[in-house]
Design a protein around this motif. Sequence first.
Motif, PDB file in Angstrom:
ATOM      1  N   GLU A   1       0.834  -1.208   0.000  1.00  0.00           N
ATOM      2  CA  GLU A   1       0.000   0.000   0.000  1.00  0.00           C
ATOM      3  C   GLU A   1       0.870   1.259   0.000  1.00  0.00           C
ATOM      4  OE1 GLU A   1      -2.474  -0.580   3.413  1.00  0.00           O
ATOM      5  OE2 GLU A   1      -3.806  -1.984   2.372  1.00  0.00           O
ATOM      6  N   GLN A   2       1.971   1.243   0.742  1.00  0.00           N
ATOM      7  CA  GLN A   2       2.876   2.384   0.763  1.00  0.00           C
ATOM      8  C   GLN A   2       3.532   2.586  -0.606  1.00  0.00           C
ATOM      9  OE1 GLN A   2       5.600   1.415   3.912  1.00  0.00           O
ATOM     10  NE2 GLN A   2       4.217   2.131   5.532  1.00  0.00           N
ATOM     11  N   ALA A   3       3.862   1.495  -1.256  1.00  0.00           N
ATOM     12  CA  ALA A   3       4.501   1.598  -2.572  1.00  0.00           C
ATOM     13  C   ALA A   3       3.528   2.102  -3.625  1.00  0.00           C
ATOM     14  CB  ALA A   3       5.056   0.233  -2.980  1.00  0.00           C
ATOM     15  N   ALA A   4       2.252   1.753  -3.465  1.00  0.00           N
ATOM     16  CA  ALA A   4       1.232   2.167  -4.438  1.00  0.00           C
ATOM     17  C   ALA A   4       0.839   3.633  -4.267  1.00  0.00           C
ATOM     18  CB  ALA A   4      -0.002   1.287  -4.319  1.00  0.00           C
ATOM     19  N   ALA A   5       1.044   4.184  -3.078  1.00  0.00           N
ATOM     20  CA  ALA A   5       0.638   5.570  -2.794  1.00  0.00           C
ATOM     21  C   ALA A   5       1.586   6.583  -3.396  1.00  0.00           C
ATOM     22  CB  ALA A   5       0.539   5.789  -1.298  1.00  0.00           C
TER      23      ALA A   5
END
Length: 74
Positions: free
Chosen positions: A70-74
């Motif tokens: 999720e952090q990488a996608a944000a």
Amino acid sequence: MTSPPPTVLHAEAAPVLELLTVPQGMARLQLSRSAVYDLLRSGQLASITLGRARRIPTRAHTDFIRTRLEQAAA
């Protein structure tokens, strides 16, 4: 004429909470021992202590990976 096979009723089984040792957690995450302990120390990877043994729930691995994705996608 043959009779139908007996019906088998399956009770809903509670999910099994699998606990891993630190070396098992290292292998699953493909990280070094110090990296896993850093994640545990910082609270990014949850664990429990049973006596002197540290155990990492498999759910903690899943949550850790999900959070990182999720952090990488944000």
